[in-house]
Design a protein around this motif. Structure first.
Motif, short mmCIF file in Angstrom:
data_model
loop_
_atom_site.label_atom_id
_atom_site.label_comp_id
_atom_site.label_asym_id
_atom_site.label_seq_id
_atom_site.Cartn_x
_atom_site.Cartn_y
_atom_site.Cartn_z
N VAL A 26 1.08 0.61 6.15
CA VAL A 26 1.26 -0.95 6.09
C VAL A 26 0.29 -1.79 5.79
N SER A 27 -1.04 -1.42 5.90
CA SER A 27 -2.03 -2.24 5.56
C SER A 27 -2.16 -2.15 4.09
N ALA A 28 -1.76 -1.20 3.35
CA ALA A 28 -1.63 -1.13 1.91
C ALA A 28 -0.57 -1.86 1.20
N ALA A 29 0.44 -1.98 1.93
CA ALA A 29 1.62 -2.50 1.49
C ALA A 29 1.77 -3.82 1.18
N GLU A 30 2.46 -4.37 0.31
CA GLU A 30 2.75 -5.67 0.19
C GLU A 30 3.72 -6.50 1.13
N PRO A 31 3.80 -7.61 1.23
CA PRO A 31 4.49 -8.37 2.59
C PRO A 31 5.90 -7.85 2.59
N PHE A 32 6.60 -7.61 1.23
CA PHE A 32 7.85 -7.13 1.30
C PHE A 32 7.82 -5.76 2.32
N GLU A 33 7.34 -4.77 1.96
CA GLU A 33 7.25 -3.65 2.77
C GLU A 33 6.93 -3.84 4.20
N SER A 34 5.89 -4.67 4.40
CA SER A 34 5.63 -4.92 5.53
C SER A 34 6.67 -5.58 6.52
N PHE A 35 7.40 -6.26 5.69
CA PHE A 35 8.56 -6.95 6.67
C PHE A 35 9.35 -5.78 7.10
N LEU A 36 9.73 -4.57 6.21
CA LEU A 36 10.59 -3.64 6.53
C LEU A 36 9.77 -2.87 7.65
N GLU A 37 8.73 -2.69 7.41
CA GLU A 37 8.07 -1.78 8.68
C GLU A 37 8.18 -2.52 10.08
N LYS A 38 7.94 -3.80 9.96
CA LYS A 38 7.79 -4.52 11.02
C LYS A 38 9.17 -4.66 11.85
N HIS A 39 10.22 -4.94 11.03
CA HIS A 39 11.60 -5.51 11.44
C HIS A 39 12.62 -4.32 11.27
N CYS A 40 12.46 -3.58 10.56
CA CYS A 40 13.79 -2.51 10.20
C CYS A 40 13.48 -0.97 10.28
N ILE A 41 12.41 -0.53 10.17
CA ILE A 41 12.07 0.89 10.39
C ILE A 41 12.69 1.39 11.67
N GLY A 42 12.29 0.51 12.67
CA GLY A 42 12.66 1.16 13.86
C GLY A 42 14.05 1.48 14.32
N CYS A 43 15.07 0.89 13.49
CA CYS A 43 16.39 1.27 13.66
C CYS A 43 16.86 2.23 12.45
N HIS A 44 16.02 2.06 11.53
CA HIS A 44 16.62 2.99 10.29
C HIS A 44 15.48 3.73 9.76
N GLU A 87 18.44 -9.36 19.61
CA GLU A 87 17.63 -8.60 20.77
C GLU A 87 16.37 -8.18 20.27
N GLU A 88 15.99 -8.30 18.92
CA GLU A 88 14.91 -7.73 18.52
C GLU A 88 13.88 -8.98 18.16
N PRO A 89 12.57 -8.49 17.99
CA PRO A 89 11.58 -9.67 17.63
C PRO A 89 12.19 -10.30 16.18
N GLN A 90 11.89 -11.67 16.09
CA GLN A 90 12.58 -12.18 14.91
C GLN A 90 11.43 -12.81 13.82
N PRO A 91 11.64 -12.38 12.62
CA PRO A 91 10.77 -12.80 11.66
C PRO A 91 10.76 -14.49 11.74
N THR A 92 9.42 -15.03 11.08
CA THR A 92 9.60 -16.35 10.68
C THR A 92 10.15 -17.03 9.52
N GLN A 93 10.48 -17.88 9.41
CA GLN A 93 10.91 -18.42 8.00
C GLN A 93 10.30 -18.25 6.83
N ASP A 94 8.76 -18.06 6.82
CA ASP A 94 8.04 -17.93 5.84
C ASP A 94 8.33 -16.30 5.38
N GLU A 95 8.30 -15.39 6.59
CA GLU A 95 8.59 -14.03 6.34
C GLU A 95 9.71 -13.88 5.50
#
Length: 835
Positions: A26-44, A87-95
């Motif tokens: 995640v640290s090496a990924a751009e914000p696009f992949e960070s978003f996925l790791e933070k908000h999506c991979i948990g379910c998929h 029910e999951e943590p929500q991203p900010t508008q900037d994200e």
């Protein structure tokens, strides 16, 4: 079936993305992949795989576009706030903005790369219906490609029969196309053309062999009425014998005029008599070629007239369809006592002197009919008929018998240009003309040798296929290709002379991007004003009825009506005429909405429908005053309105014994929202029947138990509510308040049609559900436009079409989503003009 996803996923936090196979930190990924790791991979991800989606295993190659449809759906779901789940943590508008911007740019870059690499030529084979229309518009020849031994049945994709990838060409197709072309040419240019013949048969001819003896009986009784033919339920009688026209063969196939004078006897409170004329299928039924209700009384018979296409030689029969309760034990007695020529004489129901005391009772003590019957006075057939318009399409096709080579070549070139729907160079026909020369040298007659060339033209890929893209790869259609795309979209056939005249001075390969602005305005069909003029003309032409018939049938999946015949014991009132009437209702309804240019809201709900007498009886509506389909008003207590509560739609999603809420939900998802749910997991246990000693419960309750399975729950929560909303309608679409449960103990349970939409909005019944759908009219409008584009473009839509579809949606919305305006917007769209 979605424009962006042939395999939609569950509502819970799907994002289509691809990471490198080697996990990227995640640290090496751009914000696009960070978003996925933070908000999506948990379910998929590797620990959870909702909706069969593993985002870490999906392709990242946007140019290849392997998983582009998942990425596009991710964009929609993030933009709409459907994901991440509440029910999951929500991203900010900037994200969200950063993620959406990046994903959108990747989609567009991949789309441009794929368009640049698109192959030069695309082929779309004509469907059977399009072939039928094309040979008629080309040569004025009526040909039935669906008859046994004719053209192969078209492969369906979600009900559509014109999707290019599905319409392959096998050796059996080629053989049948050659035979079909031969039949078409035989009918266009018969060896011996005779005048149309007329045959008239009176009731005395049909029933009494001329009626000489019966007339003598009438004279003895002093009865002045003419002999009449009483057609009763349970018996099939002859309506046409090909021998009536003398010796007939294939060359006599064509259009015939059918006229007959008839009236009906109807029980008090019963249904009108219904007459079916067609091929005999069993002892008591026929496959209706012509079907109609007869409301005329015996004192005021009515003359009916129909145009009927007949493949000769043929035998046709009458059958009277009556859904009134008739004692089946009397069937043999009817046939025995009424069928023999001298056993029964009929002129009028009040002529009691003629009633045979040994025959079963047909009238009560007051002369009222006990069941519906038809009284026939005479029938007349005339044909085969050829109209002047049909004759004109054949003019100039055949050269003079003694024509020189250059005249023959010009005639062939003109015919090939019409048949192939584009300019044809002389050198393209060199092989055809060489065949002609060889045949002549072998002793063949010029007419027969020329016919071989015509048959070759009609079996060329240029006729059987719509060919787009030759000779060079390009993004836009040529004017000739655009003309064909428009005509096969709106008319299911070839361009007419007026459309061709708009572009006749352009070569076949002339692409619009090579023309300057002046040339574009004066010669190109791509010019907006010229295109709009032609589209408006086409929408008002009678051939638009082909679009109405074909698109509505394919969009709604009406080929499935009657696929599972309803159980006669459970639904004794269901008959062939009701099924035919049901199948016609949504088509006529679509015709009314398009021709009146009504808003698409009418598809979801309305206070009217299109019905005939049989449907009115089924729905409990007042009987219409006229024959055939007509607009009838609805009240809330009728429990109808819009497509979703039509008998055809409710019946096609049933299995013949019970309603199927899950199937109904899938139909709503696919047809109304253009979203195809994923297939059920393998080896899922079926819904168990209720044991004889178990308590009676509804199908809904059994489905709810079934859906508790973890592998089923994710999909069922999105599908089931869409079908359960119509639980107050049984397997054939009858309204009910209790569900009839054939097994188990206790009373039949009350029906519960309430539910919760996938987005959380509750509804109490189908009326409330339809109101919620109307709130989603933008989604429905987009889905309807996607269906239209799939039909028009003859292919499955992809993410590359998103901008084009959105432009049509925006244009249609400016016109309040009126149906005709929507069709017009599709026909004028940039999407239609692109390959």
């Amino acid at each position: 079936m979605s424009v962006i996803s042939p395999r939609p996923v569950c509502r819970t936090c799907f994002v289509a993305v691809a990471l490198f196979a080697s996990a990227m930190s995640v640290s090496a990924a751009e914000p696009f992949e960070s978003f996925l790791e933070k908000h999506c991979i948990g379910c998929h991800g590797p620990l959870n795989e909702e909706g069969d989606i593993r985002i870490d295993l999906l392709s990242r190659d946007f140019k290849a576009g392997v998983d582009t449809h998942h990425w596009a759906e991710a964009l929609d779901k993030v933009n709409s706030g459907e994901m991440p789940p509440k029910e999951e943590p929500q991203p900010t508008q900037d994200e969200i903005e950063a993620f959406v911007t990046k994903l959108d740019s990747l989609l567009k870059e991949g789309r441009a790369a794929r368009m640049a690499a698109r192959p030069a030529v695309s082929h779309y084979r004509l469907s059977r219906k399009e072939y039928q229309n094309t040979v008629y518009d080309l040569l004025g020849v009526r040909y039935d490609p669906a008859k046994p031994g004719a053209l192969n049945e078209d492969t369906l994709w979600h009900g559509y029969e014109r999707i290019g990838t599905q319409l392959s060409l096998s050796p059996s197709h080629v053989d049948r196309y050659y035979r079909a072309a031969g039949v078409v040419l035989d009918r266009a240019f018969p060896i011996s053309s005779g005048e149309a013949r007329k045959v008239r048969k009176t009731a005395a001819d049909l029933r009494y062999g001329g009626g000489k003896e019966q007339q003598q009986a009438l004279d003895r009784f002093g009865i002045k009425r003419p002999l009449r033919y009483l057609l009763f339920p349970g018996r099939v009688e002859q309506a046409l014998s090909s021998s009536w026209f003398g010796k007939t063969g294939e060359e006599h196939s064509g259009l015939y005029k059918l006229r007959l004078q008839a009236s009906g006897i109807r029980p008090p409170g019963g249904q009108p008599a219904h007459l079916s004329i067609g091929q005999r299928t069993s002892e008591e039924t026929v496959d209706g070629l012509v079907e109609f209700d007869i409301t005329a009384t015996e004192d005021n018979p009515q003359v009916f007239e129909f145009d009927v296409f007949l493949e000769m030689p043929t035998q046709l029969h009458f059958a009277v369809v009556a859904t009134d309760v008739v004692d089946r034990r009397a069937g043999a007695a009817f046939r025995g006592a009424l069928a023999s020529r001298g056993g029964y004489i009929f002129t009028h129901s009040n002529e009691t002197l003629l009633l045979n005391p040994n025959a079963p009772q047909m009238f009560d003590g007051e002369g009222n009919g006990i069941f519906s019957t038809v009284i026939l006075d005479w029938i007349e057939w005339e044909g085969p008929l050829v109209t002047e318009a049909e004759k004109s399409r054949r003019e100039g096709v055949l050269p003079p018998d003694d024509a020189p080579h250059d005249v023959i070549a010009r005639h062939l070139q003109r015919f090939a240009q019409r048949a192939w729907r584009r300019p044809v160079k002389k050198e393209e026909l060199d092989d055809y003309l060489e065949t002609y020369r060889v045949e002549i040298e072998a002793g063949e007659k010029p007419a027969d040798a020329y016919r071989i060339m015509l048959q070759s033209v009609l079996t060329s890929r240029n006729f059987i296929y719509l060919v787009e893209g030759e000779p060079d790869a390009r993004q836009r259609l040529t004017d000739w290709e655009l003309a064909s795309r428009l005509s096969y979209f709106l008319w299911s056939s070839m361009p007419d002379d007026e459309l061709v005249e708009q572009i006749s001075n352009l070569p076949a390969s002339q692409a619009p991007q090579t023309l300057n602005s002046s040339q574009l305005q004066t010669t190109s069909l791509h010019h907006p004003q010229r295109l709009a003029t032609q589209v408006d003309r086409m929408l008002t032409d009678d051939r638009i009825n082909r679009f109405i018939d074909d698109f509505s049938r394919q969009w709604l999946g009406l080929h499935r009506v009657g696929m599972f015949p309803p159980d006669k014991k459970l639904y004794p009132g269901y008959d062939d005429w009701l099924e035919t009437s049901m199948r016609g209702e949504p088509v006529e309804y679509f015709r009314e909405t398009l021709k009146k240019n009504l808003p698409i809201d009418a598809f979801l709900d309305s206070d009217w429908t299109m019905a005939n007498a049989r449907l009115c009886d089924f729905y409990g509506l007042p009987e219409p005053e006229q024959d055939g389909f007509q607009r009838v008003s609805l009240k809330p207590e009728d429990h109808r309105g819009g497509l979703l509560t039509m008998g055809a739609v409710l019946g096609l999603t049933s299995d013949g014994t019970r309603h199927r809420p899950v199937h109904r939900g899938v139909w709503v998802s696919e047809t109304i929202f253009n979203k195809t749910p994923p297939s059920p997991p393998a080896n899922v246990d079926p819904i168990e029947p209720i044991p004889p000693q178990g308590n009676k419960i509804t199908i809904r309750q059994r489905i709810e138990t079934h859906a508790k399975n973890a592998s089923c729950a994710a999909c069922h929560r999105n599908i089931d509510p869409l079908g359960l909303a119509f639980d107050q309608y049984d397997a054939i679409g009858q309204w009910r308040t209790r569900e009839q449960v054939p097994t188990g103990v206790g009373d039949d349970p009350l029906v519960d049609a309430s539910g919760v939409m996938p987005d959380g909005r509750p509804f109490s019944d189908s009326v409330h559900f339809k109101r919620l759908l109307l709130e989603d009219r933008d989604k429905f409008a987009r889905a309807f436009i996607e269906h239209l584009c799939t039909y028009a473009l003859r292919r499955v839509l992809s993410v590359d079409d998103r901008d084009g579809v959105q432009a049509i949606v925006d244009e249609a919305k400016r016109h309040q989503y009126r149906v005709k305006d929507i069709v017009r917007a599709v026909a004028l769209s940039e999407l239609i003009r692109k390959r």
